[in-house]
Scaffold this active site. Structure first.
Site, PDB file in Angstrom:
ATOM      1  N   ASP A  66       0.845  -1.191  -0.026  1.00 38.62           N
ATOM      2  CA  ASP A  66       0.180   0.120  -0.018  1.00 38.62           C
ATOM      3  C   ASP A  66       0.751   1.383   0.126  1.00 38.62           C
ATOM      4  OD1 ASP A  66       0.960  -0.518   2.482  1.00 38.62           O
ATOM      5  OD2 ASP A  66      -0.754  -0.680   3.613  1.00 38.62           O
ATOM      6  N   ASN A 134      -7.538  -2.680  14.043  1.00 40.92           N
ATOM      7  CA  ASN A 134      -9.142  -2.994  13.605  1.00 40.92           C
ATOM      8  C   ASN A 134      -9.161  -4.084  12.821  1.00 40.92           C
ATOM      9  OD1 ASN A 134      -8.054  -1.820  11.422  1.00 40.92           O
ATOM     10  ND2 ASN A 134      -9.611  -0.204  11.147  1.00 40.92           N
ATOM     11  N   HIS A 136      -7.272  -4.458   9.969  1.00 42.33           N
ATOM     12  CA  HIS A 136      -7.027  -4.507   8.713  1.00 42.33           C
ATOM     13  C   HIS A 136      -5.707  -4.871   8.175  1.00 42.33           C
ATOM     14  CE1 HIS A 136      -5.084  -0.189   9.693  1.00 42.33           C
ATOM     15  NE2 HIS A 136      -3.857  -0.938   9.294  1.00 42.33           N
ATOM     16  N   GLU A 141      -9.530  -1.601   5.032  1.00 32.28           N
ATOM     17  CA  GLU A 141     -10.275  -1.423   6.312  1.00 32.28           C
ATOM     18  C   GLU A 141     -11.566  -2.137   6.407  1.00 32.28           C
ATOM     19  OE1 GLU A 141      -8.806   0.266   8.355  1.00 32.28           O
ATOM     20  OE2 GLU A 141      -8.396   2.271   7.819  1.00 32.28           O
TER      21      GLU A 141
HETATM   22  C1  GLP Z   1      -0.670   0.470   8.432  1.00 28.13           C
HETATM   23  C2  GLP Z   1      -0.220  -0.199   7.335  1.00 28.13           C
HETATM   24  C3  GLP Z   1      -0.173  -1.819   7.674  1.00 28.13           C
HETATM   25  C4  GLP Z   1       0.231  -2.359   8.842  1.00 28.13           C
HETATM   26  C5  GLP Z   1      -0.552  -1.695   9.818  1.00 28.13           C
HETATM   27  C6  GLP Z   1      -0.157  -1.859  11.406  1.00 28.13           C
HETATM   28  O1  GLP Z   1      -1.638   0.934   8.559  1.00 28.13           O
HETATM   29  N1  GLP Z   1      -1.004   0.090   6.231  1.00 28.13           N
HETATM   30  O2  GLP Z   1       0.093  -2.489   6.492  1.00 28.13           O
HETATM   31  O3  GLP Z   1       0.121  -3.569   9.033  1.00 28.13           O
HETATM   32  O4  GLP Z   1      -0.343  -0.059   9.656  1.00 28.13           O
HETATM   33  O5  GLP Z   1       1.271  -1.023  11.613  1.00 28.13           O
HETATM   34  P1  GLP Z   1       2.304  -1.288  12.702  1.00 28.13           P
HETATM   35  O6  GLP Z   1       3.001  -2.633  12.273  1.00 28.13           O
HETATM   36  O7  GLP Z   1       3.081  -0.173  12.963  1.00 28.13           O
HETATM   37  O8  GLP Z   1       1.354  -1.767  13.937  1.00 28.13           O
END
Ligand code: GLP
Length: 240
Positions: A66, A134, A136, A141
């Site tokens: 992404d 959440n 995702h 989402e």
């Molecule tokens: C972002 C990314 C996700 C990731 C998520 C969790 O929103 N788009 O790919 O898994 O955050 O982030 P973290 O690893 O910092 O908890």
């Protein structure tokens, strides 16, 4: 789904071995990469193994999950910048074979071309995932249809809130992103998902033991034939 509960350090080491194994058999593998704080230790481990000559990324092609809409690759919070800084500039990868969705061109044609490029490359061998609080995956989402391919999304307030720590203020957090769809992710041959820390405990439980529902996007992984879910002790608190 194979569940591996271990320390953060061991998770990074064990997951890295999956890449060593894959690339020794298939040096030109197609890798799906993720951003966020979760994969950082794994990327550190891959850099170390690359320096030691135990793994080479020379022939791989990569596709990231992404990108934030509105940020170009030189913005220090763009996911392109993240990948260049934390992995690509530190290993023997050919950066021209690394792909991150465009945060500037959000047209449906460009999104469709991303999926086509993955297919044309032969499909993703290992897709790496973190998980949002959440549920995702990528930036899919809650409510995203399981049949979705790469598309633009509006980020939820909870996701913007969770990610504001990387920006000067919440107002600087982009409101939209382009993400591989759930179907794009599910098309990967294998999936490695990592969850670290107490804040992920609830969603880890729902993902593994809850209903398979678009309300918890990661729950779809219950339907994938080859998923390894690496969970540290804190994130595994409610499933032990
Ligand atoms: C972002 C990314 C996700 C990731 C998520 C969790 O929103 N788009 O790919 O898994 O955050 O982030 P973290 O690893 O910092 O908890």
């Amino acid at each position: 789904m194979k569940i591996i509960i271990d320390s953060r350090e061991n998770i990074a080491k064990k997951a890295a071995l999956r890449y060593v194994e894959l690339l020794s058999k298939k040096p030109d593998a197609i890798l799906g990469y993720a951003t966020g704080s979760t994969p950082l230790d794994l990327y550190g481990e891959l850099v170390k193994l690359n320096k030691e000559g135990k793994i080479s990324f020379k022939d791989v092609t990569t596709f990231n999950l992404d990108e934030y809409v509105g940020l170009d690759g030189s913005h220090d919070q763009s996911y392109r910048y993240f990948m260049n800084t934390n992995l690509f500039s530190k290993v023997d990868i050919d950066v021209s074979k690394t792909n991150v969705p465009s945060g500037l061109d959000t047209s449906a044609e460009t999104a469709a071309a991303y999926d086509k490029a993955i297919e044309a490359a032969g499909g993703i061998d290992i897709q790496l995932l973190g998980i949002g609080n959440n549920g995702h995956i990528g930036f899919n989402e809650p409510g995203t249809p399981f049949g979705s391919s790469t598309h633009m999304v509006e980020l939820t307030e909870s996701t913007r809130e969770a990610n504001k720590r990387f920006f000067a203020s919440i107002d600087d957090v982009p409101t939209h992103a382009v993400t591989m769809g759930i179907k794009t992710v599910m098309n990967a041959k294998s999936i490695i998902i990592i969850a670290l820390g107490k804040a992920k405990a609830e969603i880890v439980k729902k993902t593994i033991y809850g209903d398979v529902t678009p309300d918890v996007p990661a729950s779809v992984l219950q339907l994938h034939p080859d998923v390894e879910f690496y969970i540290d002790e804190e994130a595994a608190e409610l499933i032990k």
